[in-house]
Design a protein around this motif. Structure first.
Motif, mmCIF file in Angstrom:
data_model
loop_
_atom_site.group_PDB
_atom_site.id
_atom_site.type_symbol
_atom_site.label_atom_id
_atom_site.label_comp_id
_atom_site.label_asym_id
_atom_site.label_seq_id
_atom_site.Cartn_x
_atom_site.Cartn_y
_atom_site.Cartn_z
ATOM 1 N N SER A 122 0.821 -1.217 0.000
ATOM 2 C CA SER A 122 0.000 0.000 0.000
ATOM 3 C C SER A 122 0.848 1.258 0.000
ATOM 4 O O SER A 122 0.475 2.272 -0.608
ATOM 5 C CB SER A 122 -0.923 0.006 1.221
ATOM 6 N N LEU A 123 1.996 1.206 0.699
ATOM 7 C CA LEU A 123 2.835 2.399 0.849
ATOM 8 C C LEU A 123 4.056 2.398 -0.063
ATOM 9 O O LEU A 123 4.894 3.304 0.024
ATOM 10 C CB LEU A 123 3.295 2.517 2.314
ATOM 11 N N ALA A 124 4.153 1.376 -0.925
ATOM 12 C CA ALA A 124 5.303 1.251 -1.839
ATOM 13 C C ALA A 124 6.622 1.241 -1.065
ATOM 14 O O ALA A 124 7.568 1.958 -1.395
ATOM 15 C CB ALA A 124 5.297 2.378 -2.869
ATOM 16 N N MET A 125 6.681 0.411 -0.031
ATOM 17 C CA MET A 125 7.879 0.275 0.798
ATOM 18 C C MET A 125 8.394 -1.154 0.734
ATOM 19 O O MET A 125 7.688 -2.069 0.309
ATOM 20 C CB MET A 125 7.573 0.670 2.246
ATOM 21 N N GLU A 126 9.653 -1.350 1.142
ATOM 22 C CA GLU A 126 10.219 -2.690 1.239
ATOM 23 C C GLU A 126 9.710 -3.360 2.520
ATOM 24 O O GLU A 126 9.267 -2.688 3.454
ATOM 25 C CB GLU A 126 11.749 -2.618 1.263
ATOM 26 N N PHE A 127 9.792 -4.700 2.551
ATOM 27 C CA PHE A 127 9.328 -5.447 3.720
ATOM 28 C C PHE A 127 10.428 -6.371 4.228
ATOM 29 O O PHE A 127 11.098 -7.050 3.442
ATOM 30 C CB PHE A 127 8.081 -6.267 3.391
ATOM 31 N N ARG A 133 16.216 1.974 5.248
ATOM 32 C CA ARG A 133 15.305 3.109 5.194
ATOM 33 C C ARG A 133 14.112 2.734 4.312
ATOM 34 O O ARG A 133 14.231 1.911 3.406
ATOM 35 C CB ARG A 133 16.009 4.353 4.633
ATOM 36 N N ASN A 134 12.982 3.328 4.633
ATOM 37 C CA ASN A 134 11.754 3.082 3.859
ATOM 38 C C ASN A 134 11.367 1.602 3.839
ATOM 39 O O ASN A 134 11.020 1.049 2.795
ATOM 40 C CB ASN A 134 11.913 3.617 2.434
ATOM 41 N N HIS A 135 11.451 0.983 5.005
ATOM 42 C CA HIS A 135 11.090 -0.425 5.160
ATOM 43 C C HIS A 135 9.955 -0.591 6.165
ATOM 44 O O HIS A 135 9.857 0.161 7.153
ATOM 45 C CB HIS A 135 12.282 -1.240 5.659
ATOM 46 N N ILE A 136 9.119 -1.595 5.932
ATOM 47 C CA ILE A 136 8.235 -2.127 6.954
ATOM 48 C C ILE A 136 8.998 -3.273 7.607
ATOM 49 O O ILE A 136 9.412 -4.211 6.910
ATOM 50 C CB ILE A 136 6.911 -2.659 6.367
ATOM 51 N N VAL A 137 9.194 -3.224 8.911
ATOM 52 C CA VAL A 137 9.944 -4.259 9.614
ATOM 53 C C VAL A 137 9.008 -4.976 10.584
ATOM 54 O O VAL A 137 8.524 -4.377 11.553
ATOM 55 C CB VAL A 137 11.142 -3.666 10.376
ATOM 56 N N ALA A 138 8.737 -6.258 10.318
ATOM 57 C CA ALA A 138 7.937 -7.083 11.219
ATOM 58 C C ALA A 138 8.893 -7.798 12.164
ATOM 59 O O ALA A 138 9.718 -8.602 11.731
ATOM 60 C CB ALA A 138 7.109 -8.086 10.426
#
Length: 294
Positions: free
Chosen positions: A28-33, A74-79
């Motif tokens: 949705s946010l065009a970020m890395e995971f 940077r610009n990551h979603i981190v679970a």
């Protein structure tokens, strides 16, 4: 001017939806995971459960801490793994460039989602029940969370929409070191007051949490930044009247107790209070108008 944080850090119990929601949010946010449990397994060439079976749950926590401290993105979603908040250094590291979001699912929801409790690779004591683990970790999640989002009765898309809405409303620009020190002091006093008056033991109730968040918003708008004395001596009265009354009551109760409960923090606050409050410049005067309108 402090910069906005670029990462989103998801914390919460196993089954709260960190990995699945993280992927949807990244799209949705065009970020890395990034999933830190996968990083651990790649680093050790073992599953989480194999690490626990061979070395114990505390070894897994140490390995997890080391992996988290190496994250540099940077610009990551981190679970993160459910046990990430046991490491204060790791949470501080992730929080430097990350907004920490607690995905909060209640116990019945978690139990309905998790059916492999004993083989899932949970970093827990062998005799620890899921209820005990939930109670223990909930305190840590609330401690580090910038934003809390409930996931028990929501779909993945609804949770993502809620996260995005809260991110839009709360950019979470980091405080300067001086203002962060003031915020830590306020939060410690609120906690002392809440634990005694609202019987919350080691957490802060929802009403007091709202006051803590409000105080942070006010500090973000402070025109004095590193030159600030203390809120009690400030020439700008930026709190709404109802919030001002609450914080005065809290300070009157908790202030005398700080020297015993938090001696170093109390000493630094005393030193800050000895600074001469800066005068209002033309710029600060404009800020005052904005502050009082909140």
């Amino acid at each position: 001017m402090p910069q906005k944080k670029t990462n989103i850090i998801l914390i919460g119990m196993p089954g709260s939806g960190k990995s699945t929601i993280g992927v949807v949010l990244a799209k949705s946010l065009a970020m890395e995971f990034t999933d830190t449990d996968i990083l651990i397994q790649m680093d050790q060439q073992k599953t989480l459960q194999e690490i626990i079976d061979g070395q114990g749950h505390m070894a897994l926590r140490r390995i997890e801490e080391n992996v988290l401290l190496k994250i540099n993105c940077r610009n990551h979603i981190v679970a993160t793994g459910g046990s990430a908040p046991y490491s204060h250094p790791a949470m501080n590291h992730l929080g430097r460039d990350g907004i920490i979001i607690f995905l909060h699912a209640d116990l019945p929801a978690l139990k309905s989602r998790i059916h492999n409790y004993e083989t899932r690779g949970l970093a827990k004591r062998p005799d620890q029940s899921f209820q005990d683990l939930f109670d223990e970790r909930s305190i840590l999640y609330k401690k580090y969370a910038d934003i809390t989002v409930k996931t028990s009765s929501h779909t993945q898309d609804q949770v993502c929409d809620d996260i995005i809405l809260q991110l839009d409303q709360s950019p979470f620009i980091p405080l300067t070191s001086r203002l962060q020190r003031e915020f830590n002091t306020i939060k410690a006093m609120v906690k002392l007051y809440c634990n005694e008056h609202h019987e919350t033991e080691d957490i802060i109730c929802n009403e007091c949490s709202e006051l803590v968040e409000y105080s942070r918003d006010r500090l973000l708008c402070c025109p004095f930044q590193e030159k600030k004395s203390t809120c009690g001596k400030c020439v700008v009265h930026c709190y709404k009247k109802d919030m001002q009354k609450k914080v005065i009551d809290i300070m009157r109760y908790a202030g005398p107790k700080m020297a015993l409960k938090h001696p170093l923090m109390a000493m630094q606050h005393f030193i800050d209070s000895r600074k001469k409050p800066p005068g209002l410049s033309a710029h600060a005067g404009n800020s005052r108008t904005k502050l009082n309108s909140k």
